[in-house]
Design a protein around this motif. Structure first.
Motif, PDB file in Angstrom:
ATOM      1  N   GLY A 166      13.709  -7.319  22.781  1.00  0.00           N
ATOM      2  CA  GLY A 166      12.905  -6.952  21.621  1.00  0.00           C
ATOM      3  C   GLY A 166      11.564  -6.347  21.970  1.00  0.00           C
ATOM      4  N   ASP A 167      10.530  -6.806  21.292  1.00  0.00           N
ATOM      5  CA  ASP A 167       9.196  -6.227  21.460  1.00  0.00           C
ATOM      6  C   ASP A 167       8.675  -6.330  22.886  1.00  0.00           C
ATOM      7  OD1 ASP A 167       9.218  -5.634  18.795  1.00  0.00           O
ATOM      8  OD2 ASP A 167       8.014  -7.360  18.185  1.00  0.00           O
ATOM      9  N   GLU A 170       9.256  -3.070  24.660  1.00  0.00           N
ATOM     10  CA  GLU A 170       8.770  -1.823  24.077  1.00  0.00           C
ATOM     11  C   GLU A 170       7.727  -1.140  24.944  1.00  0.00           C
ATOM     12  OE1 GLU A 170       8.066   1.467  21.956  1.00  0.00           O
ATOM     13  OE2 GLU A 170       9.737   0.079  21.653  1.00  0.00           O
ATOM     14  N   ARG A 192      14.821   2.978  24.051  1.00  0.00           N
ATOM     15  CA  ARG A 192      13.833   2.815  22.975  1.00  0.00           C
ATOM     16  C   ARG A 192      14.452   3.154  21.618  1.00  0.00           C
ATOM     17  NH1 ARG A 192       8.192   5.544  23.422  1.00  0.00           N
ATOM     18  NH2 ARG A 192       7.670   3.895  21.912  1.00  0.00           N
ATOM     19  N   LEU A 195      16.459   0.297  20.558  1.00  0.00           N
ATOM     20  CA  LEU A 195      15.572  -0.797  20.146  1.00  0.00           C
ATOM     21  C   LEU A 195      15.134  -0.598  18.699  1.00  0.00           C
ATOM     22  CD1 LEU A 195      14.463  -3.262  21.713  1.00  0.00           C
ATOM     23  CD2 LEU A 195      12.379  -1.969  22.096  1.00  0.00           C
ATOM     24  N   GLY A 196      14.871   0.666  18.327  1.00  0.00           N
ATOM     25  CA  GLY A 196      14.437   0.961  16.969  1.00  0.00           C
ATOM     26  C   GLY A 196      15.574   1.026  15.969  1.00  0.00           C
TER      27      GLY A 196
END
Length: 243
Positions: A166-167, A170, A192, A195-196
């Motif tokens: 998760g974050d 990032e 990425r 992830l989004g």
């Protein structure tokens, strides 16, 4: 419930796991997990390193999860440290299914960067399951060193692992997208995107990532010289073409 093991039952399991037919071995492992006994663990762990059939190996993992972690985890940690390639990969996979926090000790930088793809992929998946609170950013940084590695399946495994952080992943991915080799940067951009948008297909993410990195690397157009005419006027200073 785990009961004490008789030498006869352990010997019987060992013979059954040497049977030539995979269905016979599968039934033997199923029985060992259904009626677990402490003396089975050594035999089951050892079989993980040599069993050729995927479904039997999967059942071996299930059977080991049916035994006490106090017995299985130390043996699995030993396998990760010193076993064969298959034994190490299967031990890591089993540690992720056992889910005991002590399994985190197997997730070293060396194993996350193991040259064997099967071992490394198992380590990535296990790491995301067992990572302690507060260690996610450090794990993401180590995983980022593997961006651009291998073929499609290897890269997909790494992307899924990083997305699972998760974050915490990032910032690491954002930096990796702008530094290093082209393939690593493409992989970082694609990850990425996943992830989004977890619903985006991996191949589509990679395709778009290649376009993005190509645009990032494209040379900037030359600036006009001091004698060039303004862009909104013709070269003759404004004379109309119809005169």
């Amino acid at each position: 419930m785990t009961t004490s093991t008789t030498p006869r039952s352990a010997a019987r399991l060992g013979r059954a796991l040497d049977a030539p037919g995979s269905s016979e071995r599968l039934q033997a492992v199923l029985a060992a997990g259904t009626m677990p006994e402490p003396g089975f663990v050594d035999i089951l762990v050892a079989r993980c390193g040599v069993e050729p059939d995927f479904y039997v190996r999967d059942m071996l993992t299930w059977a080991l999860t049916r035994h006490p972690a106090d017995v299985t985890v130390p043996l699995l940690l030993d396998e990760v440290r010193a076993g064969s390639t298959q034994a190490r990969s299967q031990a890591l996979h089993t540690l992720s299914k056992v889910g005991d926090p002590r399994g985190w000790r197997a997730v070293t930088t060396a194993v996350l960067q193991d040259p064997d793809d099967d071992v490394a992929r198992a380590a990535w998946r296990t790491a995301v399951v067992l990572v302690p609170d507060g260690a996610e950013a450090g794990l993401a940084a180590t995983l980022a060193t593997q961006l651009g590695r291998g073929g499609r399946d290897v890269r997909l495994s790494l992307s899924r692992a990083m997305a699972g952080l998760g974050d915490a992943a990032e910032a690491v991915l954002a930096e990796a997208a702008t530094r290093g080799g082209v393939e690593a940067r493409i992989h970082a951009v694609a990850t990425r995107r996943l992830l989004g948008d977890p619903d985006e297909a991996f191949d589509a993410s990679v395709f778009e990532a290649r376009r993005i990195v190509a645009l990032m690397d494209a040379p900037e157009p030359d600036a006009p010289g001091p004698d060039a005419p303004p862009v909104d006027q013709p070269p003759d200073g404004g004379a109309r073409a119809d005169r």
